[in-house]
Design an enzyme around this catalytic site. Sequence first.
Site, mmCIF file in Angstrom:
data_model
loop_
_atom_site.group_PDB
_atom_site.id
_atom_site.type_symbol
_atom_site.label_atom_id
_atom_site.label_comp_id
_atom_site.label_asym_id
_atom_site.label_seq_id
_atom_site.Cartn_x
_atom_site.Cartn_y
_atom_site.Cartn_z
ATOM 1 C CG LEU A 136 -1.064 1.633 -3.813
ATOM 2 C CD1 LEU A 136 -2.253 1.232 -4.701
ATOM 3 C CD2 LEU A 136 0.001 0.541 -3.831
ATOM 4 N N GLY A 196 0.815 -1.217 0.000
ATOM 5 C CA GLY A 196 0.000 0.000 0.000
ATOM 6 C C GLY A 196 0.844 1.261 0.000
ATOM 7 C CG HIS A 205 3.261 0.901 -5.344
ATOM 8 N ND1 HIS A 205 3.325 1.941 -4.456
ATOM 9 C CD2 HIS A 205 3.962 -0.102 -4.789
ATOM 10 C CE1 HIS A 205 4.031 1.579 -3.399
ATOM 11 N NE2 HIS A 205 4.439 0.339 -3.573
HETATM 12 P P1 AMP Z 1 6.058 -2.306 -1.632
HETATM 13 O O1 AMP Z 1 4.683 -1.781 -1.442
HETATM 14 O O2 AMP Z 1 7.125 -1.353 -1.232
HETATM 15 O O3 AMP Z 1 6.218 -3.681 -1.034
HETATM 16 O O4 AMP Z 1 6.256 -2.483 -3.197
HETATM 17 C C1 AMP Z 1 5.351 -3.240 -3.957
HETATM 18 C C2 AMP Z 1 5.944 -3.487 -5.303
HETATM 19 O O5 AMP Z 1 6.204 -2.243 -5.962
HETATM 20 C C3 AMP Z 1 7.303 -4.214 -5.232
HETATM 21 O O6 AMP Z 1 7.375 -5.162 -6.272
HETATM 22 C C4 AMP Z 1 8.281 -3.101 -5.396
HETATM 23 O O7 AMP Z 1 9.520 -3.522 -5.931
HETATM 24 C C5 AMP Z 1 7.543 -2.206 -6.384
HETATM 25 N N1 AMP Z 1 8.070 -0.847 -6.327
HETATM 26 C C6 AMP Z 1 8.293 -0.090 -5.227
HETATM 27 N N2 AMP Z 1 8.847 1.088 -5.557
HETATM 28 C C7 AMP Z 1 8.982 1.090 -6.898
HETATM 29 C C8 AMP Z 1 9.514 2.007 -7.862
HETATM 30 N N3 AMP Z 1 10.021 3.181 -7.496
HETATM 31 N N4 AMP Z 1 9.514 1.651 -9.161
HETATM 32 C C9 AMP Z 1 9.012 0.445 -9.558
HETATM 33 N N5 AMP Z 1 8.503 -0.468 -8.708
HETATM 34 C C10 AMP Z 1 8.489 -0.158 -7.398
#
Ligand code: AMP
Length: 279
Positions: free
Chosen positions: A34, A32, A38
């Site tokens: 987001l 979340g 994301h």
């Molecule tokens: P998180 O909510 O931080 O667990 O991230 C969920 C998904 O989004 C994971 O696969 C992360 O690697 C991806 N994600 C987080 N930050 C970024 C970003 N800046 N660019 C691309 N994907 C991201």
Amino acid sequence: MTLEITNLATLRKTIDGWRAKGETIALVPTMGALHRGHMTLMLDAKEYADRVVASIFVNPTQFGPTEDFSKYPRTTAEDVALLKTDGIDAVWLPDVPTMYPQGFATTIHITGITETLEGPLRPGHFDGVATVVAKLFQQVQPDTVLFGEKDYQQLKLIERMVSDLNMNLKVLGTPTVREEDGLALSSRNRYLSPEDRRLAPQLHEALQQASRAMSQGKDVQSVLAEFRERLTDRGFALDYLELRHAETLMPLTSFQKPARLLVAAKLGTTRLIDNIAVE
Ligand code: AMP
């Protein structure tokens, strides 16, 4: 319409309904809060499947006792609004008792790739990640799952787990989405003080400059030493800056492809991670 699903029976019924029509399903797991990073994963997911499910679950088992589980940002109403705007088919919002009912006793532990970089610094973190991700895969039964390269070690261990356990799905890694000044988008960036926010893009700059020096043939160890010192001098509490084999994450003493440069550092109380390919 974005379905907001909070119980497993409804999730299964929804998935079964789509399957009965022969539709394919992509899953984007998140915690979340987001942001554009994301949402890029969500939009990419639409290219690969008929239906996209986002999951939002702040997973307690991947936070260490001194980490920020209780402080982790929770913005579910705003998150759901973003998913609706982008026409994501469903958001899976399990609560902790749904994921970890009384008596829950199973952990997925991946060796090797988890024993370096983030692994020793965050004991138990990757067990928590692997276990919750495996559960999400079982619950949603996707054909395709999307993860960001931003969490590069996480992406690699999930690829390992999917291959080792013959999980019948395809893992896609997507490039890191950045602010204009290069800072990788992260739910935790909001905790940077204005001064630290100004410093933060230097992490990506250091990766780019070090990568350029290495690909021009400069000695890897001296480049790493120079940039470790530079980041520390500028106020980063550095956990690591390392050149690794892009698939195994084993150390590289000289530049060979495929290589990945990975960094983790704290600015104030906010921990930042980033990585780039060295071409
Ligand atoms: P998180 O909510 O931080 O667990 O991230 C969920 C998904 O989004 C994971 O696969 C992360 O690697 C991806 N994600 C987080 N930050 C970024 C970003 N800046 N660019 C691309 N994907 C991201």
